[in-house]
Motif scaffolding. Structure first.
Motif, short mmCIF file in Angstrom:
data_model
loop_
_atom_site.label_atom_id
_atom_site.label_comp_id
_atom_site.label_asym_id
_atom_site.label_seq_id
_atom_site.Cartn_x
_atom_site.Cartn_y
_atom_site.Cartn_z
N GLU A 121 0.76 -1.19 -0.06
CA GLU A 121 -0.09 0.10 -0.02
C GLU A 121 0.81 1.17 -0.07
OE1 GLU A 121 -2.81 -0.41 3.17
OE2 GLU A 121 -3.53 -2.22 2.60
N ASN A 122 2.01 1.13 0.62
CA ASN A 122 3.28 2.33 0.32
C ASN A 122 3.44 2.52 -1.13
OD1 ASN A 122 5.34 3.86 0.66
ND2 ASN A 122 5.45 3.39 2.89
N SER A 123 3.49 3.87 -1.49
CA SER A 123 3.86 4.17 -2.80
C SER A 123 5.34 4.00 -3.09
CB SER A 123 3.26 5.49 -3.20
OG SER A 123 4.02 6.45 -2.12
N GLN A 124 6.14 3.88 -2.11
CA GLN A 124 7.41 3.78 -2.31
C GLN A 124 8.01 2.11 -2.38
OE1 GLN A 124 9.78 6.43 -2.55
NE2 GLN A 124 7.73 7.55 -2.52
N ALA A 125 6.89 1.35 -2.25
CA ALA A 125 7.40 -0.07 -2.22
C ALA A 125 7.61 -0.54 -3.35
CB ALA A 125 6.10 -1.10 -1.48
N LYS A 126 8.75 -1.22 -3.36
CA LYS A 126 9.35 -1.98 -4.97
C LYS A 126 8.95 -3.30 -4.79
CE LYS A 126 12.67 1.36 -5.28
NZ LYS A 126 14.15 1.96 -5.56
N LEU A 127 8.62 -4.20 -3.78
CA LEU A 127 8.43 -5.48 -3.70
C LEU A 127 6.92 -5.78 -3.16
CD1 LEU A 127 11.38 -6.49 -1.35
CD2 LEU A 127 11.22 -6.74 -3.73
N SER A 128 6.65 -7.03 -3.64
CA SER A 128 5.25 -7.28 -3.37
C SER A 128 5.29 -7.88 -2.08
CB SER A 128 4.53 -8.33 -4.46
OG SER A 128 5.36 -9.57 -4.40
N GLU A 129 4.03 -8.16 -1.20
CA GLU A 129 4.08 -8.89 0.06
C GLU A 129 4.79 -10.49 -0.26
OE1 GLU A 129 1.12 -8.81 2.74
OE2 GLU A 129 0.76 -6.69 3.00
N GLU A 130 4.43 -11.11 -1.28
CA GLU A 130 4.93 -12.47 -1.36
C GLU A 130 6.49 -12.30 -1.57
OE1 GLU A 130 3.17 -15.20 -1.17
OE2 GLU A 130 1.51 -14.07 -0.60
N GLU A 131 6.95 -11.41 -2.39
CA GLU A 131 8.48 -11.30 -2.57
C GLU A 131 9.13 -10.87 -0.96
OE1 GLU A 131 8.74 -9.47 -6.98
OE2 GLU A 131 8.06 -8.13 -5.48
N ALA A 132 8.62 -9.81 -0.55
CA ALA A 132 9.09 -9.73 0.96
C ALA A 132 9.00 -10.91 1.72
CB ALA A 132 8.36 -8.63 1.43
N LYS A 133 8.12 -11.69 1.83
CA LYS A 133 7.89 -12.89 2.61
C LYS A 133 8.99 -13.91 2.19
CE LYS A 133 2.79 -12.84 3.75
NZ LYS A 133 1.67 -13.58 3.56
N ARG A 134 9.20 -14.09 0.80
CA ARG A 134 10.02 -15.04 0.31
C ARG A 134 11.68 -14.73 0.59
NH1 ARG A 134 11.71 -19.52 -0.89
NH2 ARG A 134 12.31 -20.11 -3.09
N LYS A 157 21.12 -2.94 1.07
CA LYS A 157 20.72 -2.30 2.15
C LYS A 157 19.05 -2.73 2.35
CE LYS A 157 20.28 2.00 4.48
NZ LYS A 157 20.58 3.25 4.43
N SER A 158 18.37 -2.80 1.44
CA SER A 158 16.84 -3.08 1.45
C SER A 158 16.68 -4.58 1.88
CB SER A 158 16.22 -2.89 0.24
OG SER A 158 16.07 -1.61 -0.25
N ILE A 159 17.60 -5.62 1.44
CA ILE A 159 17.50 -6.76 2.06
C ILE A 159 17.80 -6.86 3.36
CG2 ILE A 159 18.36 -9.22 1.55
CD1 ILE A 159 16.37 -7.91 -0.81
N TYR A 160 18.72 -6.51 3.99
CA TYR A 160 19.12 -6.41 5.30
C TYR A 160 18.21 -5.74 6.10
CZ TYR A 160 23.84 -8.23 4.82
OH TYR A 160 25.16 -8.80 4.31
N SER A 161 17.43 -4.69 5.42
CA SER A 161 16.42 -3.93 6.31
C SER A 161 15.16 -4.96 6.72
CB SER A 161 15.93 -2.70 5.60
OG SER A 161 16.85 -1.96 5.75
N ILE A 162 14.89 -5.83 5.70
CA ILE A 162 13.73 -6.65 5.47
C ILE A 162 14.17 -7.84 6.64
CG2 ILE A 162 12.25 -8.51 4.36
CD1 ILE A 162 12.59 -6.51 1.86
N TRP A 168 9.23 -3.96 6.28
CA TRP A 168 7.97 -5.06 6.06
C TRP A 168 7.87 -5.60 7.34
CZ3 TRP A 168 5.27 -5.85 1.76
CH2 TRP A 168 5.84 -5.27 0.49
N LYS A 169 8.24 -5.10 8.61
CA LYS A 169 8.07 -5.73 10.11
C LYS A 169 6.51 -6.23 10.16
CE LYS A 169 8.21 -1.02 12.00
NZ LYS A 169 9.11 -0.17 12.61
N HIS A 170 5.65 -5.76 9.62
CA HIS A 170 4.36 -6.47 9.94
C HIS A 170 4.46 -7.84 9.27
CE1 HIS A 170 4.13 -5.01 5.85
NE2 HIS A 170 2.90 -5.87 5.58
N LEU A 171 5.20 -8.24 8.48
CA LEU A 171 5.24 -9.71 7.86
C LEU A 171 6.13 -10.60 8.87
CD1 LEU A 171 5.83 -9.03 4.04
CD2 LEU A 171 3.68 -9.31 5.43
#
Length: 174
Positions: A121-134, A157-162, A168-171
């Motif tokens: 839902e965030n306009s800055q998101a480059k990944l889908s929820e499924e990608e972030a979960k994977r 850096k984005s990967i380390y942040s996840i 994506w802390k809600h995931l």
């Protein structure tokens, strides 16, 4: 009507309209009546102000109108009228303040009147929820952080942040 002039604040543009300090009402001298605002779908109280000389009308948010009456001028460019308690219908002068857009946004987030959008839902998101979960799964399978970043077209850096739960802390809680 029995309006005491010393309690009235004239609007700087619509000079037939007044705000009464004592009764907290908006009064139109030309019509000789109290204006009854309505609740807009945005949650703000509004009314239609009419310039009787130029036959123009304007939809006015009550909190802006009151603040302009009290200040004796229009709201400065780049500023807004903030409801201190967050209640858009509480238009008492003690609940209103003229602040910058930035201060208003900070106030809204600090008082949980606004919430950031999570995930997709965030306009800055480059990944889908499924990608972030994977991503954590791929890391557990032994894939390097650099390879995961290349796979999804994002920074290391984005990967380390996840992986650390900063993004994506809600995931991560699931």
């Amino acid at each position: 009507m029995n309006w005491k002039k010393e309690m009235l604040h004239q609007h700087p543009i619509f000079d037939d309209y007044y705000y009464n300090d004592k009764t907290h009402e908006i009064y139109c001298e030309y019509l000789d009546k109290v204006i009854i605002p309505t609740k807009h779908h945005s949650g703000y109280m509004v009314f239609i102000a009419e310039d009787f000389v130029e036959s123009k009308t304007k939809s006015y948010r009550v909190h802006r109108f009151i603040m302009e009456c009290l200040l004796g001028r229009e709201i400065k460019e780049g500023y807004v009228v903030n409801h201190i308690d967050g209640d858009k219908t509480n238009n008492l002068p003690s609940n209103l303040e003229e602040i910058t857009y930035s201060e208003n946004t900070k106030h809204a987030y600090a008082n949980e009147l606004a919430k950031g959008k999570k995930g997709e839902e965030n306009s800055q998101a480059k990944l889908s929820e499924e990608e972030a979960k994977r991503i954590p799964e791929l890391r557990k399978e032994g894939m390097s952080v650099r390879h995961i970043a290349e796979l999804y077209g994002v920074s290391v850096k984005s990967i380390y942040s996840i992986l650390s739960g900063k993004r994506w802390k809600h995931l991560v809680k699931e």
